[in-house]
Design a protein around this motif. Structure first.
Motif, PDB file in Angstrom:
ATOM      1  N   VAL A   9       0.831  -1.196   0.000  1.00 36.75           N
ATOM      2  CA  VAL A   9       0.000   0.000   0.000  1.00 36.75           C
ATOM      3  C   VAL A   9       0.874   1.259   0.000  1.00 36.75           C
ATOM      4  O   VAL A   9       0.724   2.122  -0.864  1.00 36.75           O
ATOM      5  CB  VAL A   9      -0.947   0.025   1.222  1.00 36.75           C
ATOM      6  CG1 VAL A   9      -1.767   1.313   1.233  1.00 36.75           C
ATOM      7  CG2 VAL A   9      -1.856  -1.195   1.211  1.00 36.75           C
ATOM      8  N   ASP A  10       1.813   1.341   0.920  1.00 35.89           N
ATOM      9  CA  ASP A  10       2.666   2.532   0.994  1.00 35.89           C
ATOM     10  C   ASP A  10       3.867   2.224   1.889  1.00 35.89           C
ATOM     11  O   ASP A  10       3.834   1.289   2.713  1.00 35.89           O
ATOM     12  CB  ASP A  10       1.887   3.717   1.553  1.00 35.89           C
ATOM     13  CG  ASP A  10       2.505   5.067   1.190  1.00 35.89           C
ATOM     14  OD1 ASP A  10       3.514   5.064   0.447  1.00 35.89           O
ATOM     15  OD2 ASP A  10       1.991   6.095   1.639  1.00 35.89           O
ATOM     16  N   ALA A  11       4.926   3.001   1.723  1.00 32.17           N
ATOM     17  CA  ALA A  11       6.100   2.882   2.588  1.00 32.17           C
ATOM     18  C   ALA A  11       6.945   4.135   2.443  1.00 32.17           C
ATOM     19  O   ALA A  11       6.922   4.812   1.407  1.00 32.17           O
ATOM     20  CB  ALA A  11       6.926   1.646   2.227  1.00 32.17           C
TER      21      ALA A  11
ATOM     22  N   THR B  49       8.014   6.325  -5.352  1.00 35.59           N
ATOM     23  CA  THR B  49       9.049   6.257  -6.397  1.00 35.59           C
ATOM     24  C   THR B  49       9.651   4.863  -6.529  1.00 35.59           C
ATOM     25  O   THR B  49      10.236   4.547  -7.565  1.00 35.59           O
ATOM     26  CB  THR B  49      10.178   7.255  -6.101  1.00 35.59           C
ATOM     27  OG1 THR B  49      10.702   7.010  -4.788  1.00 35.59           O
ATOM     28  CG2 THR B  49       9.672   8.688  -6.178  1.00 35.59           C
ATOM     29  N   ASN B  50       9.530   4.037  -5.503  1.00 36.91           N
ATOM     30  CA  ASN B  50      10.162   2.715  -5.495  1.00 36.91           C
ATOM     31  C   ASN B  50       9.234   1.673  -4.878  1.00 36.91           C
ATOM     32  O   ASN B  50       9.379   1.302  -3.711  1.00 36.91           O
ATOM     33  CB  ASN B  50      11.475   2.741  -4.709  1.00 36.91           C
ATOM     34  CG  ASN B  50      12.570   3.509  -5.417  1.00 36.91           C
ATOM     35  OD1 ASN B  50      12.721   4.704  -5.205  1.00 36.91           O
ATOM     36  ND2 ASN B  50      13.328   2.826  -6.260  1.00 36.91           N
ATOM     37  N   ARG B  51       8.291   1.186  -5.681  1.00 42.59           N
ATOM     38  CA  ARG B  51       7.330   0.240  -5.103  1.00 42.59           C
ATOM     39  C   ARG B  51       7.948  -1.123  -4.815  1.00 42.59           C
ATOM     40  O   ARG B  51       7.349  -1.934  -4.108  1.00 42.59           O
ATOM     41  CB  ARG B  51       6.101   0.100  -5.989  1.00 42.59           C
ATOM     42  CG  ARG B  51       6.314  -0.516  -7.364  1.00 42.59           C
ATOM     43  CD  ARG B  51       4.977  -0.531  -8.085  1.00 42.59           C
ATOM     44  NE  ARG B  51       5.052  -1.109  -9.412  1.00 42.59           N
ATOM     45  CZ  ARG B  51       3.994  -1.207 -10.230  1.00 42.59           C
ATOM     46  NH1 ARG B  51       2.817  -0.776  -9.833  1.00 42.59           N
ATOM     47  NH2 ARG B  51       4.112  -1.745 -11.422  1.00 42.59           N
ATOM     48  N   ASN B  52       9.141  -1.397  -5.347  1.00 48.50           N
ATOM     49  CA  ASN B  52       9.799  -2.661  -5.039  1.00 48.50           C
ATOM     50  C   ASN B  52      10.553  -2.623  -3.718  1.00 48.50           C
ATOM     51  O   ASN B  52      11.171  -3.614  -3.332  1.00 48.50           O
ATOM     52  CB  ASN B  52      10.780  -3.039  -6.154  1.00 48.50           C
ATOM     53  CG  ASN B  52      10.082  -3.553  -7.391  1.00 48.50           C
ATOM     54  OD1 ASN B  52       8.856  -3.580  -7.457  1.00 48.50           O
ATOM     55  ND2 ASN B  52      10.855  -3.940  -8.388  1.00 48.50           N
ATOM     56  N   MET B  53      10.498  -1.495  -3.013  1.00 45.80           N
ATOM     57  CA  MET B  53      11.214  -1.404  -1.745  1.00 45.80           C
ATOM     58  C   MET B  53      10.601  -2.318  -0.687  1.00 45.80           C
ATOM     59  O   MET B  53      11.270  -2.691   0.286  1.00 45.80           O
ATOM     60  CB  MET B  53      11.243   0.042  -1.236  1.00 45.80           C
ATOM     61  CG  MET B  53       9.893   0.597  -0.819  1.00 45.80           C
ATOM     62  SD  MET B  53       9.974   2.334  -0.274  1.00 45.80           S
ATOM     63  CE  MET B  53      10.823   2.191   1.303  1.00 45.80           C
ATOM     64  N   ILE B  54       9.323  -2.696  -0.861  1.00 42.62           N
ATOM     65  CA  ILE B  54       8.664  -3.566   0.120  1.00 42.62           C
ATOM     66  C   ILE B  54       8.709  -5.008  -0.389  1.00 42.62           C
ATOM     67  O   ILE B  54       8.075  -5.327  -1.399  1.00 42.62           O
ATOM     68  CB  ILE B  54       7.195  -3.169   0.358  1.00 42.62           C
ATOM     69  CG1 ILE B  54       7.035  -1.654   0.487  1.00 42.62           C
ATOM     70  CG2 ILE B  54       6.657  -3.869   1.597  1.00 42.62           C
ATOM     71  CD1 ILE B  54       5.585  -1.211   0.622  1.00 42.62           C
TER      72      ILE B  54
ATOM     73  N   CYS C 185       5.985  -8.833   3.364  1.00 44.27           N
ATOM     74  CA  CYS C 185       6.341  -7.943   4.466  1.00 44.27           C
ATOM     75  C   CYS C 185       5.081  -7.417   5.151  1.00 44.27           C
ATOM     76  O   CYS C 185       4.109  -7.045   4.484  1.00 44.27           O
ATOM     77  CB  CYS C 185       7.180  -6.779   3.953  1.00 44.27           C
ATOM     78  SG  CYS C 185       7.681  -5.600   5.229  1.00 44.27           S
ATOM     79  N   GLY C 186       5.098  -7.388   6.466  1.00 41.29           N
ATOM     80  CA  GLY C 186       3.970  -6.846   7.212  1.00 41.29           C
ATOM     81  C   GLY C 186       4.068  -5.343   7.368  1.00 41.29           C
ATOM     82  O   GLY C 186       4.961  -4.688   6.814  1.00 41.29           O
ATOM     83  N   SER C 187       3.137  -4.779   8.103  1.00 42.81           N
ATOM     84  CA  SER C 187       3.088  -3.330   8.329  1.00 42.81           C
ATOM     85  C   SER C 187       3.789  -2.966   9.631  1.00 42.81           C
ATOM     86  O   SER C 187       3.902  -3.779  10.559  1.00 42.81           O
ATOM     87  CB  SER C 187       1.644  -2.851   8.401  1.00 42.81           C
ATOM     88  OG  SER C 187       0.943  -3.142   7.215  1.00 42.81           O
TER      89      SER C 187
ATOM     90  N   ILE D 125       5.448   1.512   7.056  1.00 37.75           N
ATOM     91  CA  ILE D 125       5.104   0.508   6.042  1.00 37.75           C
ATOM     92  C   ILE D 125       3.630   0.142   6.187  1.00 37.75           C
ATOM     93  O   ILE D 125       3.158  -0.139   7.295  1.00 37.75           O
ATOM     94  CB  ILE D 125       5.938  -0.783   6.201  1.00 37.75           C
ATOM     95  CG1 ILE D 125       7.427  -0.472   6.262  1.00 37.75           C
ATOM     96  CG2 ILE D 125       5.644  -1.766   5.066  1.00 37.75           C
ATOM     97  CD1 ILE D 125       8.276  -1.668   6.677  1.00 37.75           C
ATOM     98  N   GLN D 126       2.935   0.150   5.072  1.00 37.78           N
ATOM     99  CA  GLN D 126       1.534  -0.280   5.067  1.00 37.78           C
ATOM    100  C   GLN D 126       1.348  -1.344   3.986  1.00 37.78           C
ATOM    101  O   GLN D 126       1.608  -1.081   2.797  1.00 37.78           O
ATOM    102  CB  GLN D 126       0.605   0.897   4.787  1.00 37.78           C
ATOM    103  CG  GLN D 126       0.679   2.021   5.801  1.00 37.78           C
ATOM    104  CD  GLN D 126      -0.128   3.224   5.369  1.00 37.78           C
ATOM    105  OE1 GLN D 126      -1.242   3.093   4.853  1.00 37.78           O
ATOM    106  NE2 GLN D 126       0.444   4.414   5.547  1.00 37.78           N
ATOM    107  N   THR D 127       0.918  -2.519   4.380  1.00 34.14           N
ATOM    108  CA  THR D 127       0.636  -3.604   3.431  1.00 34.14           C
ATOM    109  C   THR D 127      -0.679  -4.274   3.817  1.00 34.14           C
ATOM    110  O   THR D 127      -1.205  -4.059   4.910  1.00 34.14           O
ATOM    111  CB  THR D 127       1.756  -4.661   3.419  1.00 34.14           C
ATOM    112  OG1 THR D 127       1.851  -5.271   4.718  1.00 34.14           O
ATOM    113  CG2 THR D 127       3.099  -4.030   3.061  1.00 34.14           C
TER     114      THR D 127
END
Length: 567
Positions: free
Chosen positions: A102-104, A120-125, A129-131, A240-242
Motif C-alpha cells: 500500500v505505501d512505505a 518512487t520505489n514500489r519494489n522497496m517492500i 512484508c507486514g506493516s 510501512i503499510q501492506t
C-alpha cells in the motif's frame, strides 16, 4: 578444400525465396495485429504490483476476460469445446494469504526529504512484508559492514534497525533472534548497472508472518544512508503499510476449437504475477491481442485451424504446470507450448535484444561461437537432457522472416529455463520462450510502461501467431518445407561446428572430443527431422517420410566428410 566445396554445392539455391505455407498467415497477422490494443492492456496491468490473489492480479485477469468476451469468446459452462470460441476462469482456494503493498517511506530524522518512498520505489517492500504500527516506527539504525554471526550476537540490537549492503534475507534470522525491529538491505546484480541506474530496486520476498519487517534500498538510498551512518548516530522513521488477506487464485484459459483434430493443440502461456511492465504485463497484453485477433480471423472465416489453440494467463510456471499435469489425457495431445515473457522491450532503453530461448540442443552443453548464455545464467544440461525437435528451427525461421520484413532484430540463446516453457519440457512437450535480455531494468521498479515498445510486441505477436496457425493446419507441403528448412539449418550448423572444432584442435583440444561434439549435433538434427513426421494433420502419402530419409542421409553424409577432415 573437399569439405568446403561439398558444403557449397549442397547449399546452392538456398537463398532463393519460395512461397511458404506461412506467407498467407503473415499477411493476415501483419494486417490484423493492433499494437495499440496490446500496449493499452500492458499499461493497465503494469499499474499494479501483482501477486496471485491480490487486487492487481485479479483485476488483470478480469481485464483479459473483457477482451475475450468482446472478441466473441463465450464463457465455458460444460466443456471447453462446447462452442468454437470458449474461455473459463479457474478459481482455486489459496493455502496461504495473498499480499499487496500500500505505501512505505523511510526518513532520516533531521532531514527534510525522505530517504526513499513507495511512490518512487514500489519494489522497496518485499513480498509478504507486514506493516509497521500505525504512525510508523522510529529507531536507531545500526550499520553492519560485515555479516559475522558471532560478532553480531555481541551487539545490542534490541529495538533497533539493522542496515547492511547485503540481501536482507541473510540478516532476518539474526535480527529476529537479537530483537531488532527491522532490516534494511541492498541486492542489485551487476547487469542492472546500479551505479548508473541508481534509483532501481529489484523486487524480493521474505518469509510470511515474520515479527521483523524488511525493506530494500536502491543504490542511491543505500549510499546516502551509509554516509549518514559513518558520520555518527543515525535515527530513522520507517512507515510501512501492506495488506495480507485470504483470497483465491485465478487462471484464465481461452480455446479456439480445431476443426479436424481438436484434441491436438498449441498452448500459449503468459504469466500475470510480478510487478513489471515488460515482466510481464507485456506478455499479458501481447497474448490478449493475439487471442482477440484469432477470434476475429476465425469468425471472418479467414482461418480455420484444424487443431486447437489455447491461450493461458496465470501464475508463472504454477498455472502452466497445473494445466499440463492435472489432465493427463489433455497433456498427451499438447503438441507445442510457448511462453511470452518480457516481450515488449524497447531495446534502445533496456539493452539486449529479442531472444528465442531454444529447447535443449547441444549449444546448451557446448556454448561456443555465436551461441552465448544470457546473464540470467546457464542451465545444467547433459546429453541425456537434449530435446531434438523441429520446433526450435521452425520458430526461429518464422521470426527471421518477420525480422527481415520489419527490420527487427532476432536472436536466440541456449536453453536456460526459469519461465513457463519449462513445464512443457519437463513433461516431454516441445516448449519455447520468447523474451528479451539483457535488460538493465529486469525485475526493478524502473521496469515501467515508458520502457515498453508496442512495435516490439507487434513483431512478436505476428511471429507467434503465424507460427501457430501454420502448425495447427500443417499439411504435407508444410512438413516437406520444414524438412528442407531443417536440413539446410542442420548443414549450416554442422559447418559452423566443423570450423569451430578445427580451430579448437589447432589450439590443442583433443580430436576425439571435437568429433564427439559434431556427432552429437548430427544426431540431434537427424532425430529432430524424424519428429516432422507427426506434423501434418492428415498423413496422405509417404512423401514426408521419404523427404525425411533423404534429408537425414544428407546430414549423415556431410557429417562423415567433416569427421574425416578433423585431424
Amino acid at each position: 578444400m573437399k569439405a568446403k566445396i561439398t558444403f557449397l554445392l549442397l547449399f546452392a539455391g538456398i537463398t532463393t525465396h519460395a512461397q511458404t505455407p506461412a506467407d498467407e498467415y503473415f499477411k493476415l497477422t501483419r494486417t490484423g495485429f493492433n499494437d495499440r490494443n496490446a500496449y493499452q492492456t500492458t499499461a493497465f496491468v503494469e499499474k499494479y504490483f501483482r501477486v496471485p490473489g491480490n487486487t492487481g492480479f485479479n483485476a488483470s485477469i478480469r481485464y483479459v476476460e473483457n477482451i475475450l468476451k468482446k472478441a466473441g469468446f463465450v464463457e465455458q459452462k460444460l466443456n471447453e469445446f462446447e462452442a468454437p470460441l470458449t474461455y473459463r476462469i479457474e478459481k482455486r482456494a489459496m493455502k496461504n494469504n495473498t499480499w499487496e503493498p500500500v505505501d512505505a517511506r523511510i526518513d532520516i530524522i533531521g532531514t527534510s526529504k525522505p530517504l526513499i518512498s513507495y511512490q518512487t520505489n514500489r519494489n522497496m517492500i518485499p513480498i509478504n512484508c507486514g506493516s509497521t504500527p500505525i504512525g510508523g516506527a522510529t529507531a536507531d539504525v545500526i550499520y553492519l559492514a560485515n555479516i559475522n554471526p558471532s560478532e553480531i550476537e555481541k551487539l545490542d540490537l534490541k529495538g533497533k534497525i539493522i542496515f547492511s549492503e547485503n540481501n536482507p534475507s541473510r540478516l532476518l534470522p539474526l535480527a529476529a533472534k537479537a530483537g531488532a525491529i527491522g532490516v534494511l538491505g541492498y541486492s542489485m546484480p551487476k547487469y542492472t548497472q546500479p551505479e548508473i541506474n541508481q534509483t532501481s530496486i529489484q523486487f524480493g520476498s521474505m518469509k510470511a508472518n515474520s515479527d521483523v519487517w524488511t525493506l530494500l534500498l536502491s543504490y542511491a538510498a543505500k549510499e546516502q544512508l551509509k554516509a549518514a551512518c559513518l558520520k555518527g548516530e543515525t535515527k530513522l522513521k520507517v512507515d510501512i503499510q501492506t495488506k495480507i488477506y485470504p483470497s483465491e487464485e485465478l487462471t484464465i484459459v481461452a480455446n479456439v476449437k480445431g476443426s479436424i483434430n481438436p484434441d491436438e493443440r498449441f498452448v500459449f502461456s503468459a504469466h500475470v504475477q510480478e510487478p513489471g511492465a515488460n515482466d510481464n504485463a507485456s506478455g499479458v497484453g501481447t497474448l490478449a491481442e493475439m487471442a482477440r485477433l484469432t477470434a476475429e480471423l476465425y469468425q471472418a472465416k479467414k482461418i480455420t485451424p484444424q487443431r486447437s489453440l489455447t491461450f493461458l494467463w496465470g501464475d508463472e510456471i504454477v498455472s502452466t504446470k497445473r494445466y499440463i499435469t492435472e489432465d493427463t489425457a489433455r497433456a498427451k495431445n499438447i503438441m507445442w507450448g510457448m511462453s511470452l515473457d518480457m516481450v515488449g522491450e524497447d531495446t534502445r532503453k533496456t539493452g539486449g535484444s529479442f531472444l528465442i530461448e531454444k529447447m535443449p540442443d547441444p549449444s546448451a552443453i557446448w556454448t561456443r561461437g555465436n551461441d552465448k548464455h544470457t546473464e540470467w545464467g546457464a542451465g545444467d544440461v547433459k546429453e541425456k537432457d537434449l530435446f531434438p525437435h523441429y520446433f526450435n528451427d521452425f520458430i526461429f525461421d518464422i521470426c527471421k522472416a518477420q525480422g527481415k520484413f520489419a527490420n527487427w532484430t532476432v536472436n536466440f540463446n541456449p536453453f536456460e529455463g526459469g519461465s513457463d516453457h519449462t513445464p512443457f519440457l519437463q513433461n516431454k512437450i516441445p516448449g519455447l520462450l520468447m523474451w528479451h535480455f539483457t535488460d538493465v531494468f529486469y525485475h526493478t521498479d524502473n521496469d515501467r510502461i515508458d520502457k515498453v515498445s508496442s512495435t516490439e510486441m507487434k513483431n512478436i505477436g505476428i511471429s507467434a501467431l503465424t507460427a501457430a496457425y501454420s502448425l495447427l493446419s500443417a499439411d504435407e507441403n508444410t512438413a516437406s518445407a520444414t524438412v528442407t528448412q531443417m536440413k539446410n539449418d542442420g548443414l549450416i550448423r554442422l559447418n559452423t561446428e566443423f570450423e569451430l572444432s578445427k580451430k579448437a584442435i589447432a589450439e590443442g583440444k583433443p580430436v576425439a572430443d571435437e568429433k564427439h561434439i559434431l556427432e552429437v549435433w548430427s544426431k540431434w538434427y537427424i532425430d529432430a527431422l524424424a519428429t516432422v513426421n507427426r506434423l501434418p494433420v492428415k498423413q496422405e502419402t509417404t512423401r514426408v517420410g521419404s523427404s525425411i530419409k533423404f534429408a537425414s542421409g544428407e546430414i549423415e553424409k556431410q557429417t562423415q566428410i567433416y569427421l574425416s577432415e578433423l585431424k
